[in-house]
Write an enzyme that holds these catalytic residues in place. Structure first.
Site, mmCIF file in Angstrom:
data_model
loop_
_atom_site.group_PDB
_atom_site.id
_atom_site.type_symbol
_atom_site.label_atom_id
_atom_site.label_comp_id
_atom_site.label_asym_id
_atom_site.label_seq_id
_atom_site.Cartn_x
_atom_site.Cartn_y
_atom_site.Cartn_z
ATOM 1 N N PRO A 269 0.684 -1.333 0.044
ATOM 2 C CA PRO A 269 0.023 0.103 0.039
ATOM 3 C C PRO A 269 0.833 1.299 -0.084
ATOM 4 C CG PRO A 269 0.223 -0.819 2.283
ATOM 5 C CD PRO A 269 1.031 -1.884 1.121
ATOM 6 N N TYR A 311 -3.849 13.893 -14.058
ATOM 7 C CA TYR A 311 -4.954 13.068 -14.337
ATOM 8 C C TYR A 311 -6.333 13.687 -13.974
ATOM 9 C CZ TYR A 311 -2.121 10.230 -11.059
ATOM 10 O OH TYR A 311 -1.060 10.073 -10.173
ATOM 11 N N CYS A 338 3.166 28.422 -16.752
ATOM 12 C CA CYS A 338 2.817 28.774 -17.899
ATOM 13 C C CYS A 338 2.243 27.734 -18.869
ATOM 14 C CB CYS A 338 3.813 29.441 -18.774
ATOM 15 S SG CYS A 338 4.740 30.784 -17.518
HETATM 16 C C1 LIG Z 1 2.108 2.118 -7.288
HETATM 17 C C2 LIG Z 1 2.280 0.815 -6.873
HETATM 18 C C3 LIG Z 1 1.721 0.493 -5.550
HETATM 19 C C4 LIG Z 1 1.139 1.308 -4.670
HETATM 20 O O1 LIG Z 1 -0.077 1.753 -5.069
HETATM 21 P P1 LIG Z 1 -1.067 2.716 -4.017
HETATM 22 O O2 LIG Z 1 -2.547 2.974 -4.723
HETATM 23 O O3 LIG Z 1 -0.276 3.892 -3.580
HETATM 24 O O4 LIG Z 1 -1.403 1.605 -2.773
HETATM 25 C C5 LIG Z 1 1.958 -1.112 -5.258
HETATM 26 N N1 LIG Z 1 2.421 -1.798 -5.929
HETATM 27 C C6 LIG Z 1 3.077 -1.641 -7.081
HETATM 28 C C7 LIG Z 1 3.765 -2.545 -7.912
HETATM 29 C C8 LIG Z 1 2.818 -0.202 -7.904
HETATM 30 O O5 LIG Z 1 3.268 0.219 -8.755
#
Ligand SMILES: *Cc1c(COP(=O)(O)O)cnc(C)c1O
Length: 404
Positions: A269, A311, A338
């Site tokens: 996470p 995004y 800018c």
């Molecule tokens: C970015 C990423 C995460 C974390 O994603 P969250 O949405 O911030 O929890 C976990 N594993 C991988 C492989 C990622 O690329």
């Protein structure tokens, strides 16, 4: 965060005094919120005590990683730089996993030397490369294979990663082939199946579908994986209206999965640990009349917080000093850069603002500072950690001389 005597505060510190003392724009993190998030995360999945590897790309501040490490978390890294940072923060290599589609020879060599828990490979070429380097070093390297389960995460398309059209992982057909390939590679020990279907996921159903796909593939391969790495992606509430992810349902889906498969769960996470701990404080430089709306020109810009421009993400904005005067105008909060995409949000209703007022942009702890840049040759903001009564500078504001 709450208002005390009409002043926005975090852990009893008001943002106005922080802004005056440390200048703006400033990233400010709450330690107590961080602690609460980590404890909640552990509590949600405590019955199977997973290995929780914080996704370093969501926040790359060394002091933040150090604090997170103290709660026993590991790290999920996606580059040599992030791996170096995690090691510098003191994260135990046996709790570090390395993800990403394009790990170079140098990155793989470094990861092998540091004896990290797992390299999660995303292609046959990468597995070949890992095996080659491991052979040169006369080592056996623990790897995972990242499955692309072709599951729609029902999140923004720019942050979906688990559909067949995305570059991440390998499809189930390829997966079987790679399991065999790993079994025949002398310097590789296949220990993990990993997945990560996207970010800012608020519905538990994509996770259920993902688990089903993982379960099917394990049954078909008939291979005993020591670890199943379910990635991260748990979403947070960026507005009061957004519903929350149902952790109970996700937890019970995993418990059902574990009844059929004896394995250790890993999570990665990022956002759910650090997202709502951070606030970007900014000062209004000018208010410009734009006819139909007024432009609130802030000293924070897309280089400091990229998510809205990148995004279309929307962050809540709060006044640092609350008043009851409601503005009759539409406000568009923009930065000085800018680019027309350098805007945060347009609001029909807000309290009346004036030049030099401070505002707070909320929930910027994840993918805020870590996505920042020096575009327009703007120095990066200061980062502060508020921990009870103490306020610590955890990254100095860049100086122009650092850039020129
Ligand atoms: C970015 C990423 C995460 C974390 O994603 P969250 O949405 O911030 O929890 C976990 N594993 C991988 C492989 C990622 O690329």
């Amino acid at each position: 965060m709450k208002y005390k005597n009409k002043q926005l505060t975090t852990e009893n510190t008001n943002f106005q005094s922080l802004a005056k003392k440390f200048g703006t724009p400033a990233y400010c993190y709450s330690y107590s919120k961080l602690k609460e998030n980590i404890n909640n995360f552990k509590e949600n999945f405590k019955s199977f005590s997973p290995l929780i590897c914080f996704s370093v790309k969501s926040n790359t501040n060394l002091n933040i990683i150090k604090e997170i490490k103290k709660f026993g978390l590991g790290a999920d890294v996606v580059s040599k730089g992030e791996l170096m940072l995690a090691l510098k923060a003191g994260v135990n290599p046996s709790k570090i996993v390395f993800s990403g589609v394009g790990k170079t020879y140098e990155e793989i060599s470094f990861a092998i030397e540091k004896k990290i828990l797992l390299i999660n490979a995303e292609s046959k070429s990468e597995i070949q490369e890992i095996n080659k380097i491991a052979k040169q070093k006369k080592k056996i390297v623990k790897v995972g294979i990242r499955l692309n389960p072709n599951t729609d995460a029902k999140t923004l398309k720019q942050i979906s990663t688990g559909k067949s059209e995305n570059k991440f992982g390998v499809n189930s057909k390829k997966f079987y082939e790679l399991v065999k390939y790993c079994e025949n590679s002398k310097n590789i020990s296949l220990e993990c199946l990993s997945v990560h279907i996207g970010s800012q996921i608020l519905d538990h159903k994509p996770y259920e579908r993902m688990l089903k796909a993982v379960s099917n593939i394990i049954n078909k391969t008939n291979y005993k994986f020591k670890f199943v790495d379910l990635g991260g992606g748990m979403g947070i509430s960026y507005s009061d209206k957004i519903k929350k992810l149902n952790y109970k349902k996700y937890n019970s889906a995993i418990k059902n999965f574990l009844k059929k498969h004896d394995t250790k769960i890993i999570f990665e996470p990022g956002r759910s640990i650090i997202g709502n701990t951070g606030t970007l404080i900014s000062k209004i430089i000018y208010i410009k009349d734009g006819g139909a709306k007024k432009f609130i020109i802030l000293d924070a810009a897309m280089n400091d917080l990229m998510r809205p421009a990148l995004y279309g993400a929307v962050h809540k904005i709060l006044p640092v000093n609350k008043s009851n005067n409601v503005s009759k105008n539409i406000y568009e909060f923009v930065g000085p850069i800018c680019e027309s995409t350098d805007k945060f949000v347009t609001l029909k209703k807000f309290q009346k603002l004036k030049e030099k007022d401070f505002i707070a942009i909320c929930d910027v702890g994840a993918y805020g500072m870590s996505l920042s840049s020096n575009y327009n040759l703007r120095p990066k903001p200061v980062e502060l950690l508020v921990k009870g009564r103490t306020i610590k500078i955890i990254k100095n504001r860049q100086k122009h001389t650092d850039l020129i």
